[in-house]
Design a protein around this motif. Structure first.
Motif, mmCIF file in Angstrom:
data_model
loop_
_atom_site.group_PDB
_atom_site.id
_atom_site.type_symbol
_atom_site.label_atom_id
_atom_site.label_comp_id
_atom_site.label_asym_id
_atom_site.label_seq_id
_atom_site.Cartn_x
_atom_site.Cartn_y
_atom_site.Cartn_z
ATOM 1 N N VAL A 37 1.390 -0.870 -0.121
ATOM 2 C CA VAL A 37 -0.043 -0.321 0.341
ATOM 3 C C VAL A 37 0.511 1.120 0.011
ATOM 4 O O VAL A 37 2.043 0.966 0.318
ATOM 5 C CB VAL A 37 -0.779 -0.159 1.305
ATOM 6 N N PHE A 38 0.297 2.439 -0.627
ATOM 7 C CA PHE A 38 0.562 3.652 -0.227
ATOM 8 C C PHE A 38 -0.027 4.188 -0.172
ATOM 9 O O PHE A 38 -0.762 4.800 -0.363
ATOM 10 C CB PHE A 38 0.984 4.076 -1.978
ATOM 11 N N VAL A 39 0.400 5.313 1.332
ATOM 12 C CA VAL A 39 -0.213 6.092 1.915
ATOM 13 C C VAL A 39 0.196 7.398 1.866
ATOM 14 O O VAL A 39 2.080 7.879 2.624
ATOM 15 C CB VAL A 39 -0.161 5.877 3.572
ATOM 16 N N CYS A 40 -0.312 8.505 0.954
ATOM 17 C CA CYS A 40 0.423 9.995 0.998
ATOM 18 C C CYS A 40 -0.110 10.926 2.172
ATOM 19 O O CYS A 40 -1.479 11.008 1.880
ATOM 20 C CB CYS A 40 0.246 10.237 -0.153
ATOM 21 N N ILE A 41 0.760 11.460 3.107
ATOM 22 C CA ILE A 41 -0.015 11.755 4.160
ATOM 23 C C ILE A 41 -0.119 13.690 4.115
ATOM 24 O O ILE A 41 1.361 14.328 3.718
ATOM 25 C CB ILE A 41 0.963 12.154 5.830
ATOM 26 N N HIS A 42 -0.567 14.893 3.565
ATOM 27 C CA HIS A 42 -0.788 16.129 3.686
ATOM 28 C C HIS A 42 -1.641 16.819 4.830
ATOM 29 O O HIS A 42 -2.019 16.803 5.537
ATOM 30 C CB HIS A 42 -0.967 15.778 2.548
ATOM 31 N N ILE A 43 -1.266 18.334 4.931
ATOM 32 C CA ILE A 43 -2.088 19.163 5.550
ATOM 33 C C ILE A 43 -2.774 19.795 4.841
ATOM 34 O O ILE A 43 -1.884 20.516 3.705
ATOM 35 C CB ILE A 43 -1.292 19.738 6.413
ATOM 36 N N ASP A 44 -3.518 19.971 4.670
ATOM 37 C CA ASP A 44 -4.657 21.012 3.681
ATOM 38 C C ASP A 44 -5.017 22.580 4.307
ATOM 39 O O ASP A 44 -3.806 23.397 5.224
ATOM 40 C CB ASP A 44 -5.984 20.728 3.897
#
Length: 380
Positions: free
Chosen positions: A272-279
């Protein structure tokens, strides 16, 4: 002479120029770049002006919706810098720089009628370690709907323009091919799973800026906590970055940087690939948590759904739901992928909370639990 009526809100990371002249140090525009960004849900044209000192812009949209003027006080144009530029003709008709006694105006003419929500203007501070000066960034959305987005490539063949592979006049665009071999695992348990964590932005790209913090720092902090939890559960964790660096190279282009992150996951054969961002948004009242996915496999929705469900248990932020998107990293990874936006750095309350150890740990634990649930339910 067109009449200027509507002020464009500047993102929270900027201050609107005072009505009266400011006594700040003079700044000089040393370089201008215009690029089309088609890796977002709505494609846009980005204009980046490199400046020697901090500048506080003031922007105005005229009443026709087709002319934007961004005024940079106490700013001059360096010798050798062109005064006119063009972008994608569907989005930008012309960009021109006009030197005045106490300011430089950036005049942008567009073919489609815009409103204030179609325009974003923000500043990026200098990063001398990575050779990046102060920058003013102007983003204008594509209102024509004709700018080509990156899409799921249905086979390993290169995309051939209009599809006429035998036509020598058709340009063959070298794009990453989606790997149809489903090598990812869906068995129960985290132990032995290869999980790629992608902390958004980094290095010369700070991401969104809040009142006192940067997106790239928050995403890395949460990701490193998540790494530790997953390894304790027996998973093999692949990080696209573990420090404040660009994944591809400093000052790289959007596609190169995003593809480099996909390459890390693809080369590792991640499950799996999990990309973490803040909006971020142009007004401070918007907030909440979102999970994005693309149906390139039958399991991307499940991954986003299970992680988002746990994320909403870990915070008091509003629930913005699970949404589909054509983000580059969701399309060019060979395994189920999700991109999570864990609150808004432009929201003062959420920014404060996101910078606490407790919230960062809560999100790390919730993503870990969401991944466990995803595998427990075979991705469905």
């Amino acid at each position: 002479m067109f009449k200027k009526l509507l002020l464009i809100p500047i993102l929270a990371i900027m201050c609107i120029c005072p009505l009266f002249p400011v006594h700040a140090a003079n700044s000089t525009i040393t370089n201008v770049k215009v690029v089309t960004r088609n890796d977002a849900e709505v494609p846009f044209v980005r204009t980046v002006l490199e400046v020697t000192n901090t500048v506080k812009p003031k922007a105005v949209l005229d009443n026709t919706g087709k002319y934007i003027t961004i005024s940079l006080p106490n700013t001059q144009i360096a010798d050798g810098v062109a005064h006119t530029y063009t972008g994608d003709k569907n989005v930008i008709s012309q960009i021109s720089l006009a030197q005045h006694m106490y300011a430089t105006d950036i005049n942008i003419r567009v073919p489609q009628v815009l409103n204030k929500n179609d325009i974003k203007i923000f500043s990026l501070s200098s990063d001398y370690k990575n050779g990046r000066p102060n920058r003013i960034v102007i983003d204008i959305n594509d209102k024509s709907g004709t700018v080509k987005q990156w899409r799921q490539w249905q086979s390993k063949q290169q995309y051939q323009g209009s599809g006429a592979a035998d036509d020598q006049n058709v340009t063959a665009y070298a794009v990453p091919a989606y790997n149809l071999n489903n090598s990812y695992s869906l068995t129960s348990g985290l132990k032995g799973k290869i999980i790629c964590i992608d902390p958004g932005h980094g290095g010369s790209d700070s991401g969104a800026l809040g009142a006192f913090s940067k997106e790239k720092d928050i995403t890395l902090a949460i990701s490193m906590r998540l790494k530790k939890l997953l390894e304790q559960a027996g998973a093999k964790v692949i990080m696209t970055r573990t420090t404040d660096v660009d994944v591809y190279a400093p000052n790289d282009g959007a596609v190169e940087e995003l593809q480099a992150r996909c390459d890390v996951a693809n080369a590792a054969g991640a499950d799996v690939f999990v990309c973490i961002h803040i909006d971020s948004y142009s007004t401070p009242d918007v907030g909440g948590v979102t999970a994005y996915y693309n149906n390139k496999t039958p399991y991307d929705l499940g991954l986003a759904k299970y992680i988002h469900k746990e994320n909403m248990k870990a915070t008091a932020f509003p629930d913005r739901g699970v949404q589909t998107a054509n983000f580059y990293v969701l399309l060019h990874t060979n395994m189920p992928a999700t991109l999570v936006e864990l609150g808004f750095i432009s929201n003062p309350s959420e920014e404060k909370t996101l910078n606490t150890d407790a919230q960062q740990q809560n999100f790390a634990e919730s993503i870990c639990q969401g991944l466990s649930d995803y595998f427990q339910n075979s991705g469905k």
